[in-house]
Design a protein around this motif. Structure first.
Motif, PDB file in Angstrom:
ATOM      1  N   CYS A 266    -106.929 -51.833  32.416  1.00 15.29           N
ATOM      2  CA  CYS A 266    -108.195 -51.783  31.662  1.00 15.29           C
ATOM      3  C   CYS A 266    -108.807 -53.179  31.630  1.00 15.29           C
ATOM      4  CB  CYS A 266    -107.937 -51.277  30.245  1.00 15.29           C
ATOM      5  SG  CYS A 266    -109.369 -51.394  29.167  1.00 15.29           S
TER       6      CYS A 266
ATOM      7  N   ASN B  60    -111.391 -54.137  30.107  1.00  8.26           N
ATOM      8  CA  ASN B  60    -111.951 -54.455  28.783  1.00  8.26           C
ATOM      9  C   ASN B  60    -110.871 -54.758  27.750  1.00  8.26           C
ATOM     10  OD1 ASN B  60    -114.214 -53.724  30.123  1.00  8.26           O
ATOM     11  ND2 ASN B  60    -114.968 -52.282  28.609  1.00  8.26           N
TER      12      ASN B  60
ATOM     13  N   LEU C 171    -116.375 -54.713  24.082  1.00  9.13           N
ATOM     14  CA  LEU C 171    -117.480 -53.763  24.223  1.00  9.13           C
ATOM     15  C   LEU C 171    -118.544 -54.340  25.157  1.00  9.13           C
ATOM     16  CD1 LEU C 171    -117.779 -52.694  20.490  1.00  9.13           C
ATOM     17  CD2 LEU C 171    -116.543 -51.531  22.320  1.00  9.13           C
ATOM     18  N   LYS C 172    -118.948 -53.540  26.145  1.00 11.94           N
ATOM     19  CA  LYS C 172    -119.912 -54.019  27.142  1.00 11.94           C
ATOM     20  C   LYS C 172    -121.303 -53.420  26.961  1.00 11.94           C
ATOM     21  CE  LYS C 172    -116.579 -55.219  30.715  1.00 11.94           C
ATOM     22  NZ  LYS C 172    -116.193 -55.057  32.131  1.00 11.94           N
ATOM     23  N   SER C 173    -121.418 -52.368  26.176  1.00 10.64           N
ATOM     24  CA  SER C 173    -122.726 -51.737  25.975  1.00 10.64           C
ATOM     25  C   SER C 173    -122.964 -51.548  24.474  1.00 10.64           C
ATOM     26  CB  SER C 173    -122.775 -50.393  26.693  1.00 10.64           C
ATOM     27  OG  SER C 173    -121.904 -49.473  26.058  1.00 10.64           O
TER      28      SER C 173
ATOM     29  N   ASP D 235    -123.701 -48.737  23.149  1.00  7.21           N
ATOM     30  CA  ASP D 235    -123.162 -47.436  22.756  1.00  7.21           C
ATOM     31  C   ASP D 235    -121.641 -47.555  22.606  1.00  7.21           C
ATOM     32  OD1 ASP D 235    -122.675 -44.826  22.198  1.00  7.21           O
ATOM     33  OD2 ASP D 235    -123.377 -44.029  24.127  1.00  7.21           O
ATOM     34  N   TYR D 236    -121.216 -48.275  21.567  1.00  6.54           N
ATOM     35  CA  TYR D 236    -119.791 -48.548  21.407  1.00  6.54           C
ATOM     36  C   TYR D 236    -118.998 -47.284  21.119  1.00  6.54           C
ATOM     37  CZ  TYR D 236    -120.113 -48.120  16.291  1.00  6.54           C
ATOM     38  OH  TYR D 236    -120.273 -47.661  15.020  1.00  6.54           O
TER      39      TYR D 236
ATOM     40  N   LYS E 245    -119.317 -44.344  22.382  1.00  8.52           N
ATOM     41  CA  LYS E 245    -118.950 -43.682  23.637  1.00  8.52           C
ATOM     42  C   LYS E 245    -117.795 -44.419  24.320  1.00  8.52           C
ATOM     43  CE  LYS E 245    -120.900 -42.139  28.056  1.00  8.52           C
ATOM     44  NZ  LYS E 245    -122.108 -42.104  28.893  1.00  8.52           N
ATOM     45  N   GLU E 246    -117.884 -45.772  24.365  1.00  3.41           N
ATOM     46  CA  GLU E 246    -116.824 -46.566  24.995  1.00  3.41           C
ATOM     47  C   GLU E 246    -115.494 -46.379  24.262  1.00  3.41           C
ATOM     48  OE1 GLU E 246    -117.739 -50.629  26.733  1.00  3.41           O
ATOM     49  OE2 GLU E 246    -119.356 -50.443  25.276  1.00  3.41           O
ATOM     50  N   CYS E 247    -115.539 -46.489  22.939  1.00  5.44           N
ATOM     51  CA  CYS E 247    -114.304 -46.400  22.157  1.00  5.44           C
ATOM     52  C   CYS E 247    -113.721 -44.982  22.198  1.00  5.44           C
ATOM     53  CB  CYS E 247    -114.567 -46.812  20.714  1.00  5.44           C
ATOM     54  SG  CYS E 247    -114.944 -48.567  20.529  1.00  5.44           S
TER      55      CYS E 247
ATOM     56  N   SER F 251    -113.986 -42.893  24.605  1.00  6.55           N
ATOM     57  CA  SER F 251    -113.395 -42.707  25.926  1.00  6.55           C
ATOM     58  C   SER F 251    -111.990 -43.310  25.982  1.00  6.55           C
ATOM     59  CB  SER F 251    -114.297 -43.349  26.987  1.00  6.55           C
ATOM     60  OG  SER F 251    -113.701 -43.249  28.250  1.00  6.55           O
ATOM     61  N   MET F 252    -111.834 -44.526  25.447  1.00  8.34           N
ATOM     62  CA  MET F 252    -110.516 -45.164  25.440  1.00  8.34           C
ATOM     63  C   MET F 252    -109.561 -44.406  24.525  1.00  8.34           C
ATOM     64  SD  MET F 252    -108.182 -47.280  26.158  1.00  8.34           S
ATOM     65  CE  MET F 252    -109.039 -48.323  27.317  1.00  8.34           C
TER      66      MET F 252
END
Length: 773
Positions: free
Chosen positions: A674, A676, A694-696, A698-699, A701-703, A705-706
């Motif tokens: 990973c 990130n 966090l890269k975007s 829309d945290y 969605k990122e979180c 997903s993980m």
């Protein structure tokens, strides 16, 4: 002769046992050397990266300083020409013919004059025109007039393209011809001068560096700017032009491509490559940190050779061997002398002694134990006088060996803690010399010297994680430290000849007002020898460097001690002597050659969880605090092993520990895959944390997903590891799998929480709320 044979066999067995123990210690050290090497490499990386970042951040300051220096030179040159022009005016103003041509005469004086290596030139600004160069036709119209009341200062001029574009000038108004004297330099030449001065400053810094460790600079076109102490700026020499053959040229070009990639990497990057090693005069593997200074297009780097690590580890190994060697030497010598003495006495007893000599030999035995000389003149029998003479000689030698052995023993003990190296030797010296100053006699001087050497020997009973703790001790840890005088007392009191010292050693931390430890004694309850030992101990502690403060000088130490509950009568008598002893002590050399690199590596080990090999929670907190300072958004993922207590109870703590280890391995695999994710740490007994960058915007969605990925894969990875474990039977595994579950939560900065503590606490609250529901 049976007793003689028993003693001989015992002596041989002790020697063999000592040899075996030494070999075992050597094996353990070699086994752990790879771990030490990896930690040392990481430490060197941090140092190299820190050096490069410092230089990058230092360049703007150096550039500003260089620019000011150059502008001061321009101003000075303008002032010199102004003085010359005024001299010309003063000389010719009385001549009516020449006075009309003063302006031309002044200009002729300026023609052809240069400064700053030929890049700087002079000119006149008159009637809205700037006249300069060898011919009068080198003149330009000013785009905007100079203010009427402007007397002197810097201005920028735009010259014709065939000469140069921007020119920096310092001008000064020359009233006799209503013109300005100008000292100028093209802006491009000024910029190159500034860069050269900056590079030259860094080159001077490299002079003080390790020949294999230095700052190097190239530009993005491959031109060398700085290599070791050689400033190559504006020489347009490519990096690969230093190659001796085609193979070397290809290697250097490949290295430059790696540097370019690192140049465009945000925050810099470590690269690994082959490079010529000056010390060994051959190519070796080099690790360098590269970062960019983009205002000038500079590639800045510094590195170290992997051979350096091997050399450092060898120095550590040899240093430790050298440190232990004297101890082994004196141990063998002590055993040899003791064995030889016992053998000799056994031989003499079996050949010469009879019942009539029993009382005489009791006197001999007592003298030997108490290390008191025997009066040889009392014995008329030649054999007895010879025995007495031998015992006297042996006692003198034994005293010497005893002190050397004690010093070696104390040196080995203090090698654990670099801040107390030599402390016991200094306390012993101070205490014995104070006794001498007070006129207590040689016996008390010797007694206090030995007590000083052994007063802290009980620290071997203090756990290393407390004794060597880099930070401040907790109240509980401090209470544990206070047991060391008791441990010292118990150790020393077991040795017959040291029993008189035991009381002084136990009470060396007692104070006259009863505030000391361990027995809370007051001044009248503390022996004179103990009060002397306490003064010596406090004096050396204050005048020595500690992890939590700098050392103080003797005068400052005395002022502090005069306010402490020590025996002030003794202190008043010997304070001048103490300051003299301190001055003498600074010239005394002690065996305090423990390698500093080992101590730095040992401090690093305090950040490692020994069960899983992961970093401790403090490392993660330091990392997140940096993210918060830089205002970078991130999340903390909290992974908790459910039912660990139940698993420990049902299947054994052995299985529970394996579950913790396999969970750590599985999470490490996730982190590696990973980009990130970073800084996986073991936060609590059954919980782990890691940072998710966090890269975007829309945290969620990122979180999510993980979170989903962890829930789908973590248990499977742990089960796979258990399946490969041949020590656990299949029945136990099947029952265990149904009990393996994980709580997975996360907190987000800055949307949900504002600091690291809130993030962790928030995740734990989510866990509690989930458990209650």
């Amino acid at each position: 002769m049976a007793s003689f044979g028993f003693v001989l066999i015992s002596f041989v067995l002790i020697s063999i046992l000592s040899f075996v123990l030494i070999k075992i210690n050597g094996y353990i050290f070699s086994k752990n050397i790879d771990v030490v090497k990896n930690e040392y490499v990481n430490l060197l990386k941090e140092q190299v990266k820190g050096d490069v970042i410092d230089i990058k951040e230092y360049i703007p300051y150096l550039a500003l300083k260089s620019e000011r220096s150059l502008k001061n030179t321009i101003k000075l040159k303008c002032g010199n020409m102004f003085s010359l022009s005024y001299f010309i005016y003063s000389t010719y103003k009385s001549d009516s013919v020449l006075a009309k041509n003063i302006e031309n005469i002044v200009y002729q004086a300026l023609q052809g004059a240069t400064f700053l290596g030929g890049e700087g030139f002079y000119g006149l600004i008159s009637h809205g025109e700037f006249v300069f160069g060898q011919k009068n036709q080198d003149k330009i119209k000013l785009t905007r007039p100079i203010p009427v009341d402007f007397q002197e200062g810097f201005i920028n001029l735009q010259l014709p393209n065939q000469i140069s574009n921007d020119v920096a000038c310092y001008i000064k108004y020359f009233s006799p011809i209503a013109s300005y004297i100008a000292a100028c330099i093209p802006q491009e030449d000024l910029r190159q001068k500034i860069q050269y001065m900056v590079a030259d400053t860094i080159a001077n810094r490299n002079l003080s560096m390790n020949k294999n460790r230095y700052i190097f600079i190239n530009d993005t076109k491959g031109n060398m700017v700085l290599i070791y102490t050689n400033v190559m700026l504006n020489k347009n020499r490519k990096l690969w032009e230093i190659a001796k053959n085609k193979e070397d040229e290809k290697l250097i070009r490949d290295v430059f491509q790696k540097e370019l990639k690192a140049y465009y990497t945000r925050g810099g990057k470590f690269i690994k490559y082959m490079w010529y090693e000056p010390k060994l005069k051959k190519y070796g593997q080099k690790i360098s940190f590269i970062c960019a200074y983009k205002p000038w297009g500079w590639i800045i780097g510094e590195g170290f050779y992997e051979d350096e690590v091997d050399f450092a580890i060898d120095r550590v190994r040899n240093g430790i061997k050298e440190g232990i060697s004297p101890i082994i030497k004196y141990l063998y010598l002590y055993i040899l002398l003791l064995g030889a003495g016992i053998l000799l006495f056994s031989y003499i007893l079996f050949l010469y002694l009879n019942t009539k000599l029993r009382d005489t030999f009791k006197v001999f035995e007592k003298s030997f134990k108490e290390q008191n000389r025997i009066d040889e003149s009392k014995y008329s029998l030649l054999e007895l006088r010879n025995i007495a003479r031998y015992i006297n000689n042996f006692i003198e030698k034994f005293k010497d060996y005893e002190n050397e052995f004690l010093e070696a023993l104390v040196y080995a003990m203090e090698s654990k803690d670099p801040y107390t190296k030599g402390h016991s030797q200094r306390v012993a010296r101070y205490a014995s010399l104070i006794a001498k100053e007070l006129g207590l006699g040689e016996e008390k001087e010797s007694e206090l010297y030995k007590a000083g050497l052994l007063h802290d020997i009980g620290k071997i009973g203090i756990p290393d994680n407390i004794l060597l703790k880099p930070g401040k001790l907790t109240p509980t840890e401090y209470k544990i430290i206070q047991y060391h005088p008791i441990f010292s007392y118990e150790i020393v009191s077991q040795i017959e000849q040291f029993k008189p010292l035991a009381k002084h050693i136990r009470h060396h931390h007692e104070r006259c007002d009863g505030s000391g430890y361990p027995d809370k004694l007051k001044c009248e309850q503390i022996s004179l020898e103990t009060r002397i030992l306490a003064i010596a101990d406090v004096f050396d502690a204050i005048t020595s460097k500690r992890a939590y403060r700098k050392q103080l000088n003797a005068e400052e130490a005395i002022k502090i001690m005069e306010k402490e509950p020590l025996d002030q009568e003794i202190l008043a008598k010997i304070k001048d002597k103490l300051m003299q002893l301190y001055t003498e002590e600074e010239s005394v050399e002690y065996r305090t050659d423990m390698i500093e690199e080992v101590e730095k590596i040992r401090k690093e080990l305090f950040d490692i969880d020994y069960i899983t090999g992961l970093k401790r929670r403090r490392v993660l907190i330091d990392k997140t605090n940096k993210f918060i300072e830089e205002k970078k958004p991130f999340a903390i993922f909290f992974i908790d092993i459910k039912n660990l207590s139940y698993i420990n109870y049902t299947f054994s703590t052995y299985i529970g520990d394996k579950l913790i280890i396999y969970t750590a391995i599985a999470l490490s695999d996730v982190i590696k895959g990973c980009s990130n994710c970073e800084t996986l740490s073991r936060a609590y007994n059954d919980a782990f944390l890691f940072i998710f960058k966090l890269k975007s915007k829309d945290y969620k969605k990122e979180c999510s997903s993980m979170d989903e990925f962890l829930r789908n894969t973590l248990k499977n990875k742990v089960v796979e590891l258990f399946e490969k474990d041949e020590e656990i039977d299949k029945t136990t595994k099947r029952k265990l799998y149904s009990s393996i579950e994980f709580h997975i939560f996360y907190g987000v900065y800055p949307d949900e929480f504002k600091n690291t503590e809130d993030l962790i606490y928030g995740c734990m609250k989510k866990k509690k709320k989930h458990s209650e529901s």
